[in-house]
Design a protein around this motif. Structure first.
Motif, short mmCIF file in Angstrom:
data_model
loop_
_atom_site.label_atom_id
_atom_site.label_comp_id
_atom_site.label_asym_id
_atom_site.label_seq_id
_atom_site.Cartn_x
_atom_site.Cartn_y
_atom_site.Cartn_z
N VAL A 279 -7.24 2.23 -2.02
CA VAL A 279 -8.24 1.16 -2.11
C VAL A 279 -9.50 1.57 -1.36
O VAL A 279 -10.62 1.35 -1.84
CB VAL A 279 -7.67 -0.16 -1.57
CG1 VAL A 279 -8.71 -1.27 -1.68
CG2 VAL A 279 -6.41 -0.55 -2.32
N ILE A 326 -8.18 3.37 -8.28
CA ILE A 326 -7.09 3.06 -7.35
C ILE A 326 -5.79 3.71 -7.83
O ILE A 326 -5.04 4.31 -7.04
CB ILE A 326 -6.93 1.54 -7.21
CG1 ILE A 326 -8.12 0.95 -6.45
CG2 ILE A 326 -5.63 1.19 -6.48
CD1 ILE A 326 -8.11 -0.55 -6.36
N SER A 379 1.04 1.73 -7.58
CA SER A 379 -0.39 1.86 -7.87
C SER A 379 -0.91 0.64 -8.62
O SER A 379 -2.03 0.16 -8.36
CB SER A 379 -0.65 3.14 -8.66
OG SER A 379 0.02 3.12 -9.90
N GLY A 383 -3.84 -2.01 -7.44
CA GLY A 383 -4.99 -2.37 -8.28
C GLY A 383 -5.12 -3.87 -8.46
O GLY A 383 -6.23 -4.42 -8.39
#
Length: 437
Positions: A279, A326, A379, A383
């Protein structure tokens, strides 16, 4: 949990550590309100009040400094140079063989890498301090403010050097305070200072949402944000604690007349193995186009296109790019931070094996396969969490530093869990009940 806190304060050594940590936190917050010499405090307050918290370009660094960046205080840079230096050294460890060798040398090598991190922190602090002073002098720090160009009345070289040196010294002092908490406090010093910096703006941001609300004098929006925040905290705690445990068995070995090994353990692979790093990487990378446009002052077609699609943060192009970055950085960071071949070699060296998997290369391939499978949900989770400020921007008219935004909530929950576990372990050593039952 409150009972455990009371028992911690009843224990003399723990009480000293907790009070020492609280004293360092007070000093840290005090330095975040002392202005740098050469800055017009009156003009800064005028621009801050006019801009509110809508300055999205410097929003990330301002959040990590606890609001001290836009106030141009002694701790304006906060702990961000140290975070950046740590990330750079961690990335260079994979690229530079000498650093990789130092990492494998144990405590002595770690101490040497820490020393390099400190040197790089000072260099980055000088660079970022110079950039902040130059931005403040040109008035670009607060665009649209009538007195933005008078924030630094004295434009002499001596004043500029004093401001840069003061902010660099402030960063070194913050780094030292964090190490004091690690050595003499409850531990995890840098993360605790980061936690305090982010948490310092929570109450003000929540109250700002209430003031901007229109339903029932803003209390409805305030209540909805609190409920969303609690749901996010629960989700983050659940995912941060989730892990894939790969069983490992060690063969029994006879050394002399004694038997060693024959035990069973596991390798914990977290779903979110990368933490909050992806991030931060994605946010920093997306700030670069807007930063180039702001300092260039260009009105060309490319500059207009960037301002339209990558500045406000609520455009579909920005959202899609942010999400994809991200996901990419999550896989990238996991790939450089966890080496399946090294883990497989260490297991083989000490007689360990995964049941049903041959030692050596098949073990490394199996670990890589499992890691890729669990990184996908990790992941995607990062996001989605990071997009909450954008949804808040559309739904409540909030700013990009939404109090329960992705970066802030991930850091606060992660550091909170780690700190609670550290205190819990010290309580359990004294036969006390812990925080987490």
């Amino acid at each position: 949990m409150l009972t455990a806190f009371a028992r911690a304060f009843k224990t003399p050594d723990l009480r000293k550590k907790l009070l020492f940590t609280l004293g360092i936190i007070v000093l840290f917050r005090l330095g975040s309100h002392i202005p740098v010499p050469g800055v017009s405090y009156k003009n800064v307050q005028i621009c801050v009040d006019q801009a509110g918290s809508s300055n999205g370009l410097f929003g990330l660094v301002n959040m990590f400094s606890g609001g001290a960046l836009l106030q141009i205080t002694v701790f304006a840079l906060g702990i961000m140079p140290y975070i950046t230096a740590s990330i750079i050294l961690q990335l260079l460890t994979v690229v530079i063989p000498k650093l990789e060798t130092l990492k494998k040398e144990g405590q002595a090598g770690t101490a040497k890498i820490t020393q390099y991190t400190r040197y790089l922190t000072v260099a980055l602090a000088i660079l970022q301090g110079t950039g902040l002073v130059a931005t403040a002098r040109t008035g670009a720090l607060f665009q649209g403010c009538p007195v933005a160009a008078q924030i630094v009345p004295d434009r002499s070289v001596f004043t500029t050097i004093v401001m840069v040196v003061t902010m660099t010294a402030g960063t070194c002092l913050v780094m030292w305070l964090g190490e004091l908490i690690t050595d003499r406090g409850i531990g995890n010093g840098m993360s605790i200072l980061m936690f305090i910096s982010i948490a310092a703006g929570f109450i003000g941001a929540l109250w700002q949402i209430k003031l901007q609300g229109k339903i029932a004098d803003g209390w409805v929006e305030f209540g909805v944000v609190i409920l969303v925040g609690l749901a996010m905290v629960a989700l983050v705690v659940f995912v941060e604690q989730a892990q894939r445990r790969i069983p490992v068995q060690y063969a029994k070995r006879m050394i002399g007349r004694r038997a060693y090994g024959g035990t069973s353990t596991y390798i914990p692979l977290k779903v979110n193995q990368a933490g909050v790093i992806p991030v931060i990487f994605a946010s920093s990378l997306l700030y670069i186009p807007a930063l180039i446009v702001q300092f260039s002052g260009s009105t060309a077609d490319w500059a207009v296109w960037i301002q339209k699609h990558f500045v406000t943060g609520d455009h579909p192009y920005y959202i899609a790019t942010y999400f994809l970055l991200i996901v990419f950085f999550a896989f990238f960071y996991v790939a450089i931070s966890f080496n399946p071949e090294e883990v497989a070699d260490n297991m083989k060296k000490y007689g360990g094996f995964i049941p049903g998997i041959r030692a050596g290369r098949p073990t490394a391939e199996y670990l890589s396969y499992v890691l890729n499978r669990i990184t996908w949900p990790g992941s995607l989770y990062l996001g989605l969490i990071a997009l909450v400020p954008t949804m808040a921007l559309a739904g409540f008219g909030a700013n990009q530093n939404f109090p329960f935004g992705g970066t802030s909530i991930l850091i606060i929950v992660g550091v909170g869990l780690e700190t609670v576990k550290q205190i819990e372990s010290q309580l359990q050593q004294r036969n006390y009940e812990g925080f987490l039952r």
